[in-house]
Design an enzyme around this catalytic site. Structure first.
Site, PDB file in Angstrom:
ATOM      1  N   ARG A  84     -18.418  12.556  15.599  1.00 13.10           N
ATOM      2  CA  ARG A  84     -19.140  12.216  14.369  1.00 13.10           C
ATOM      3  C   ARG A  84     -20.289  11.249  14.594  1.00 13.10           C
ATOM      4  NH1 ARG A  84     -13.902  11.821  10.326  1.00 13.10           N
ATOM      5  NH2 ARG A  84     -13.636  14.071  10.183  1.00 13.10           N
ATOM      6  N   ALA A 106       0.023   5.986   5.239  1.00 13.30           N
ATOM      7  CA  ALA A 106       0.733   5.099   6.169  1.00 13.30           C
ATOM      8  C   ALA A 106       1.852   4.352   5.446  1.00 13.30           C
ATOM      9  CB  ALA A 106      -0.246   4.117   6.808  1.00 13.30           C
ATOM     10  N   GLY A 107       1.558   3.851   4.257  1.00 11.73           N
ATOM     11  CA  GLY A 107       2.552   3.079   3.522  1.00 11.73           C
ATOM     12  C   GLY A 107       3.757   3.920   3.145  1.00 11.73           C
ATOM     13  N   GLU A 157     -15.550  18.137   7.937  1.00 12.87           N
ATOM     14  CA  GLU A 157     -15.972  18.661   9.225  1.00 12.87           C
ATOM     15  C   GLU A 157     -15.362  20.047   9.462  1.00 12.87           C
ATOM     16  OE1 GLU A 157     -16.241  15.546  12.278  1.00 12.87           O
ATOM     17  OE2 GLU A 157     -14.700  16.714  13.291  1.00 12.87           O
ATOM     18  N   HIS A 195     -19.616   9.448   8.480  1.00 11.21           N
ATOM     19  CA  HIS A 195     -19.305  10.877   8.545  1.00 11.21           C
ATOM     20  C   HIS A 195     -20.603  11.649   8.347  1.00 11.21           C
ATOM     21  CE1 HIS A 195     -17.626  14.788   7.643  1.00 11.21           C
ATOM     22  NE2 HIS A 195     -16.425  14.351   7.959  1.00 11.21           N
ATOM     23  N   GLY A 250      -0.487   4.648   0.385  1.00  7.12           N
ATOM     24  CA  GLY A 250      -1.165   5.853   0.840  1.00  7.12           C
ATOM     25  C   GLY A 250      -0.292   6.501   1.894  1.00  7.12           C
ATOM     26  N   ARG A 266     -13.738   7.286  15.726  1.00 12.20           N
ATOM     27  CA  ARG A 266     -12.540   8.092  15.525  1.00 12.20           C
ATOM     28  C   ARG A 266     -12.877   9.578  15.520  1.00 12.20           C
ATOM     29  NH1 ARG A 266     -10.555  10.570  11.243  1.00 12.20           N
ATOM     30  NH2 ARG A 266     -11.709   9.496   9.606  1.00 12.20           N
ATOM     31  N   ASP A 326      -8.448  -5.188   1.086  1.00  6.92           N
ATOM     32  CA  ASP A 326      -7.604  -6.260   0.558  1.00  6.92           C
ATOM     33  C   ASP A 326      -6.621  -6.800   1.607  1.00  6.92           C
ATOM     34  OD1 ASP A 326      -8.884  -5.533  -1.832  1.00  6.92           O
ATOM     35  OD2 ASP A 326      -7.321  -4.083  -2.293  1.00  6.92           O
ATOM     36  N   GLU A 365      -5.495   2.781   8.303  1.00  9.44           N
ATOM     37  CA  GLU A 365      -6.881   2.319   8.425  1.00  9.44           C
ATOM     38  C   GLU A 365      -6.990   0.796   8.399  1.00  9.44           C
ATOM     39  OE1 GLU A 365      -9.688   4.335   5.890  1.00  9.44           O
ATOM     40  OE2 GLU A 365     -11.358   3.087   6.572  1.00  9.44           O
ATOM     41  N   LEU A 377     -17.391  13.321   0.426  1.00 12.59           N
ATOM     42  CA  LEU A 377     -17.099  13.949   1.709  1.00 12.59           C
ATOM     43  C   LEU A 377     -17.100  15.473   1.629  1.00 12.59           C
ATOM     44  CD1 LEU A 377     -16.014  13.546   4.648  1.00 12.59           C
ATOM     45  CD2 LEU A 377     -13.727  13.655   3.666  1.00 12.59           C
ATOM     46  N   GLY A 412       0.833  -1.199   0.000  1.00 18.74           N
ATOM     47  CA  GLY A 412       0.000   0.000   0.000  1.00 18.74           C
ATOM     48  C   GLY A 412       0.862   1.242   0.000  1.00 18.74           C
ATOM     49  N   PHE A 417     -12.188  21.379  15.263  1.00 17.61           N
ATOM     50  CA  PHE A 417     -12.694  20.157  14.648  1.00 17.61           C
ATOM     51  C   PHE A 417     -13.525  19.393  15.665  1.00 17.61           C
ATOM     52  CE2 PHE A 417     -12.230  17.474  10.919  1.00 17.61           C
ATOM     53  CZ  PHE A 417     -11.768  18.378   9.987  1.00 17.61           C
ATOM     54  N   HIS A 419     -17.608   6.064   6.116  1.00 20.22           N
ATOM     55  CA  HIS A 419     -16.379   6.821   5.972  1.00 20.22           C
ATOM     56  C   HIS A 419     -15.125   6.075   6.403  1.00 20.22           C
ATOM     57  CE1 HIS A 419     -14.039  10.444   5.575  1.00 20.22           C
ATOM     58  NE2 HIS A 419     -13.757  10.524   6.859  1.00 20.22           N
ATOM     59  N   GLN A 447     -17.304   4.160  10.982  1.00 24.17           N
ATOM     60  CA  GLN A 447     -17.722   5.547  11.165  1.00 24.17           C
ATOM     61  C   GLN A 447     -18.547   6.059   9.991  1.00 24.17           C
ATOM     62  OE1 GLN A 447     -14.827   9.139  11.153  1.00 24.17           O
ATOM     63  NE2 GLN A 447     -15.642   8.949  13.214  1.00 24.17           N
TER      64      GLN A 447
END
Lengths: 252, 584
Positions: free
Chosen positions: B286, B16-17, B255, B242, B14, B394, B221, B383, B252, B12, B116, B353, B240
Site C-alpha cells: 500500500r 480484538a476486544g 484492495e 490506503h 471490536g 501493514r 483513546d 490496532e 474505503l 473495546g 491481495f 487508514h 498507512q
C-alpha cells in the site's frame, strides 16, 4: 477514460453548490424538560452531502447539545438509524438532494424504543430480542480438523440475511412492533433466518420454536415497511415469509 | 461513583476486544467496556479479507506469508511476531469458520481465497491467493461472528462506557496495572473498574487526519490513556495511507477490487503501476501504491479539472463478478458519487487508514513499560497495540488477522494472569484525574471550539505528515500542534448536562488526538530516513545503519507541570530474514 457521468461529477466538484435547507429536528432532553419539541436549524449545505453531515454542522457550529449516535459514516456500523422525513434511514447513507431539500427536512428518533435524549433511543430491548433467537452457530458432534464444507449454493441460501448491521431501521418501522414491544421484530427474525438456513447449523428447530411463540413471526402483517427501511437492501419481509413457511413445512 | 471488581477488564469491543473476551470469559470473570455498542466497531468496515496460507486454491505456506509480512513492513517488523502471525493465521481462520463465519466458498466447498497487495508466492515471484473473504464485507462478518459468539458465551458488556484513564500502582518498585476509570455516557457517572488484568483493544487513531477511512470514533483513546501514565508508544510515525479511498470523502474501497482485477489509471488511461512495480503492479504494497498515485498527481497526470485524483477502473470486469465479489464498494460508488462502476471508473485518492504504531507489547500481548520490562496485568491487542507485526507498513488482510491472533493471545494471557495474581490496590483517589478533566471541560467558559481545533488539526496533518514528508513540513505540523494544544486549554463545550453528553465526549477525544498527533509528528521528525509508510523527501532512502530500530516515545513532565516527549529506540527482532532492497 472519461465518461459523461464522471465529467459531470468532476466538474461540479470544482465549485460550491451550497443550498439553504431547514433541518427540523425532534429535541428531547429530560434534564431540561419532559416535553419533546421541534427545533428548526437553517443550514447551508452541498446537496450531495449526507444528512449526517448536516447534523454535524448543527452540532459543531450551532448547537453542541444536539445528540445522536454515529460512527463509521458510510452505512456499515448501523449507529445512525433515524426517521428522516417520516421514513427510517441511516443519516450517513441519505444524501440531502434525495429527500427534497426545498421543504424542511424532519428528523426524529426511530419509533417504538424509548427516547433517551434527542435522537438517541434505548437499544436494549432491540438487542434483547436479537439475543433471544440464539444468534450463533450451533453444531453437534466432533469438530472437523479443517473447515466445515459448504457448497457455494448452500452459502448463497442465507447470504441476504448475513448483511444485517443491527441498525434497527426495520424493527422500528414495523407497526406491530410500535403497538407491542414484545414482538421479536424483523431484525431478530432476520438473524434467526441467517442461522436457520445455514446448512452448517443444527438448531433450526429450536429457533423455529422460539419464533412460533405468540410474540414470534405470526405477528408479522406483511406491510413491507421493514424491507423498505433496510439500508442494506435485505429482503426482510421475504426472510420472514421463509421462516413462516419453514414453520409450516418444517423444511429448511 | 461506583467501584466494580473483575478479574479481567477488556477495553473495546471490536475484533480484538471480542476475540479476547471470548477467551477471557471462559477462564475468568470478565467485563468488556466499550465506547460503542459492540457491533458499531470499525472492524465492521474492513472489507477485503483475512490472510492465511490455507493453500485451498493454490500452493502456499505460512513461511511465504511470514516473508511477505516482513518485507511489506520494510524490515521493521519483529520477525518472531510475524512468524506467529502467519503460523497461527491458519487456525485463526478455521476457528472463525467453526464459530459460524460465512466465508465465500470454492467449488468443492472449502474457504475461497483471493489475491491481495504484497502477498506473493515463493518470496515475491507472483501474486498468490491468500486472502480468505466473505464478499467485500469480511470485517462485517468477523465482527458479527465474534459478537454472536460473545452472546453465546455470555460475555458481560458495559456498552457506551468510555475508558478515560489507566490506573497504575507501584508495588515494590514495579509498576502494575490496577484497573481503569470509565465514564458512563448515559448518565455522566464515573466508574472505577478494579481488575487484575486489563486488555486494551480500543482501536486506531485515524481521526487526526481529514481524508480518512476511519470512523468518527477512532480517536486513540487507549493509546492516550496509557501514554499519559508514562507508558511508551512505539513507532507512531508509521501510518498507512490506503491507496483507494473515495475521492475527497476517504471512504474505503477495498484492495480486493484490485485483487479481483481492478486497475489504477491516470488521466491518460495509463496503467501507471506497471512503471513503479513491474511484477506486482496494482497489487504492490500500500505504501508503494499510495506514493505512486501521488507521484502521478504531482507530475500532472491526475484526473479531473484539478488533477487531484486517479481512477480505480473496474469497467472491464463482468458485472456478475462485481455483484458477487464487490457488492458493497460498488454500492458506495453509486450512493456517494452517483456513478456506475460497471461503466464508469471510480475517482479515488489515498486515505489515512491504519496506525502501524501503538502501545508496545510482546507476543503474549503484555504491555511494555520500556524496551524489556512488562507492566504486570496490562495487555493490548489490535490496532491500539504495536507487537510489531506490521513494522513500517501493514499488508492488506493482516489487520483482520492481527486482531484474531493477538486478540486471542491477549485474552488467554490476561485471564491466566488473573488466576495467579492478586488484585493490586487502587491508587488513592483513583478518579481524581478524570474528575478534574471532565469537570474542567464541562465548566469551562473558554472561547475555543472543539470543531474548529479539530479541523485545524486535521488540515495540518493532511498537509504536512501525509504520504510525503520533509523536515520542513513536519516542523510546521509540530508547531501547529503545539499551538492547538495550547488553545485546547481554553476549549469549552455547550452541553453542560450529564446525560449522553457527546459534546463533552468529543472534547475529550480531541485532547487524545492532539496528544497522539504530537507524538506522531515528533517521532516522524526524528526518523531521518524513508521506510514503509514514512517517506521523507529529504531522506529518500532507507537507512538500516541508523534507523533499523523502533521508536519509543515517552511523555515526561517537568517540575512546573510542562510536558515534553522523550524519544528512545528499541532494537528490531530479526530471526531468519536479512533486510533486502524492497521491490514489487
Amino acid at each position: 477514460m472519461s465518461t459523461a457521468t464522471l465529467d459531470k461529477l468532476e466538474a461540479e466538484a470544482q465549485t460550491s453548490h451550497n443550498i439553504k435547507v431547514t433541518f427540523r429536528v425532534r429535541r428531547f432532553n429530560p434534564e431540561i424538560s419532559d416535553e419533546a419539541t421541534w427545533q428548526d436549524f437553517e443550514l447551508e449545505i452541498d446537496p450531495k452531502e449526507r444528512v449526517l453531515d448536516g447534523l454535524h454542522k448543527i452540532k459543531w457550529d450551532l448547537d453542541g447539545s444536539l445528540t445522536f449516535r454515529r460512527s463509521c459514516a458510510h452505512g456499515i456500523c448501523g449507529s445512525d438509524a433515524m426517521r428522516i422525513n417520516g421514513k427510517n434511514r441511516l443519516a450517513c447513507k441519505t444524501l440531502i438532494k434525495d429527500i427534497n431539500p426545498a421543504k424542511p427536512i424532519t428528523i426524529e428518533p426511530i419509533k417504538g424504543l424509548t427516547v433517551l435524549k434527542d435522537l438517541v433511543v434505548d437499544m436494549e430491548p432491540f438487542f434483547q430480542a436479537y439475543r433471544d433467537v440464539m444468534p450463533f452457530l450451533i453444531t453437534k458432534g466432533n469438530e472437523p480438523t479443517r473447515e466445515r464444507r459448504q457448497s457455494a449454493e448452500d452459502r448463497e441460501r442465507f447470504d441476504d440475511t448475513t448483511k444485517c448491521i443491527l441498525c434497527a431501521a426495520c424493527t422500528s418501522s414495523c407497526p406491530v412492533f410500535w403497538n407491542d414491544g414484545q414482538y421479536f421484530g424483523p431484525a431478530a427474525i432476520v438473524n434467526a433466518h441467517r442461522f436457520i438456513f445455514d446448512s452448517r447449523d443444527e438448531a433450526g428447530e429450536q429457533r423455529l420454536e422460539i419464533l412460533n411463540d405468540k410474540d414470534g413471526v405470526w405477528r408479522c402483517r406483511t406491510t413491507f415497511n421493514c424491507t423498505d427501511a433496510c439500508p442494506r437492501g435485505i429482503e426482510v419481509t421475504k426472510a420472514i415469509q421463509e421462516v413462516k413457511r419453514a414453520l409450516i413445512t418444517r423444511r429448511f | 461513583m461506583q467501584i466494580h471488581k473483575y478479574d479481567t477488564v477488556i477495553v473495546g469491543a471490536g475484533g480484538a476486544g471480542m476475540r479476547a473476551a471470548i477467551e477471557a470469559t471462559k477462564r475468568s470473570r470478565t467485563a468488556v467496556l466499550t465506547k460503542l455498542y459492540p457491533t458499531r466497531s470499525h472492524t465492521g468496515a474492513a472489507q477485503g479479507g483475512m490472510a492465511a496460507a490455507l493453500a485451498n486454491v493454490e500452493e502456499d505456506n505460512w513461511e511465504w506469508h511470514t516473508f511477505d509480512t516482513i518485507k511489506g513492513g520494510d524490515y521493521l517488523v519483529d520477525q518472531d511476531a510475524a512468524e506467529i502471525l502467519a503460523k497461527e493465521a491458519i487456525d485463526a481462520v478455521l476457528d472463525l469458520e467453526k464459530m459460524g463465519l460465512p466465508f465465500n466458498r470454492t467449488p468443492d466447498g472449502t474457504i475461497d481465497q483471493r489475491r491481495f497487495g504484497g502477498h506473493s508466492r515463493n518470496h515475491g515471484e507472483a501474486p498468490v491467493r491468500r486472502a480468505c473473504y466473505a464478499a467485500d464485507r469480511t470485517g462485517h462478518m468477523i465482527l458479527q461472528t465474534l459478537y454472536q459468539n460473545c452472546v453465546k458465551e455470555g460475555v458481560e458488556f458495559f456498552n457506551e462506557f468510555y475508558v478515560l484513564d489507566q490506573l497504575i500502582t507501584e508495588v515494590d518498585g514495579v509498576k502494575k496495572s490496577a484497573g481503569v476509570v470509565a465514564y458512563e455516557l448515559a448518565t455522566g457517572e464515573l466508574h472505577i473498574f478494579q481488575a487484575k488484568s486489563v486488555v486494551y483493544a480500543s482501536g486506531g487513531t485515524g481521526k487526526f487526519f481529514k481524508v480518512t477511512s476511519n470512523a468518527h470514533t477512532l480517536t486513540g483513546d487507549g493509546q492516550a490513556a496509557c501514554y499519559r501514565r508514562g507508558l511508551p508508544l512505539e513507532d507512531m510515525e508509521f501510518f498507512q495511507f490506503h491507496p483507494t479511498g473515495i475521492w475527497r470523502m476517504g471512504i474505503l474501497l477495498t484492495e480486493g477490487a484490485r485483487g479481483e482485477g481492478g486497475i489504477l489509471r491516470n488521466k491518460d488511461g495509463e496503467r501507471f503501476m506497471e512503471k513503479y512495480a513491474p511484477v506486482m503492479k496494482d497489487l504492490a504494497s500500500r505504501d508503494v501504491v499510495s506514493r505512486s498515485i501521488y507521484t502521478e498527481i504531482r507530475e500532472g497526470r491526475g484526473c479531473g479539472p484539478e488533477g487531484d485524483h486517479v481512477y480505480l477502473d473496474l469497467t472491464h470486469l463482468p458485472p456478475e463478478q462485481l455483484d458477487a465479489k464487490l457488492p458493497d464498494i460498488t454500492e458506495f460508488a453509486r450512493t456517494y458519487l452517483g456513478i456506475e462502476p460497471y461503466t464508469d471508473p471510480i475517482p479515488i485518492q489515498p486515505t489515512a487508514h491504519y496506525a502501524m504504531g501503538g502501545i508496545p507489547t510482546n507476543v503474549q500481548g503484555e504491555v511494555l513499560a520500556d524496551n524489556d520490562t512488562v507492566v504486570p496485568g496490562l495487555y493490548a491487542a489490535g490496532e491500539v497495540a504495536c507487537v510489531s507485526v506490521h513494522g513500517a507498513n501493514r499488508l492488506g488482510t493482516n489487520s483482520l488477522l492481527d486482531i484474531n491472533v493477538f486478540g486471542r493471545r491477549a485474552g488467554i494471557a490476561a485471564a491466566e494472569y488473573a488466576h495467579r495474581a492478586e488484585f493490586v490496590e487502587l491508587p488513592e483517589n483513583p478518579a481524581e484525574l478524570v474528575e478534574k478533566q471532565v469537570e474542567n471541560l464541562r465548566n469551562s467558559t473558554g472561547t475555543e471550539r472543539v470543531a474548529v481545533l479539530r479541523k485545524e488539526l486535521q488540515e495540518t496533518m493532511d498537509a504536512n505528515v501525509m504520504v510525503f514528508r520533509t523536515e520542513q513540513t513536519i516542523k510546521t505540523a509540530v508547531e501547529k500542534i503545539a499551538e492547538l494544544r495550547e488553545r485546547y486549554k481554553n476549549v469549552s463545550v455547550q452541553d453542560k448536562g450529564k446525560r449522553f453528553n457527546t459534546d463533552l465526549l468529543e472534547a475529550i477525544e480531541l485532547g487524545n488526538l492532539l496528544d497522539l498527533a504530537e507524538v506522531m509528528a515528533v517521532s516522524a521528525l526524528a526518523r531521518k530516513e524513508s521506510r514503509g509508510g514514512h517517506y521523507r523527501e529529504d531522506y529518500p532512502n532507507r537507512d538500516d545503519v541508523n534507523f533499523m530500530r523502533h521508536t519509543m516515545a515517552y511523555r515526561e513532565t517537568d517540575a512546573s507541570g510542562k510536558d515534553s516527549i522523550r524519544l528512545d529506540y528499541k532494537p528490531v527482532v530479526q530471526t531468519r530474514y536479512q533486510p533486502m532492497e524492497r521491490k514489487y
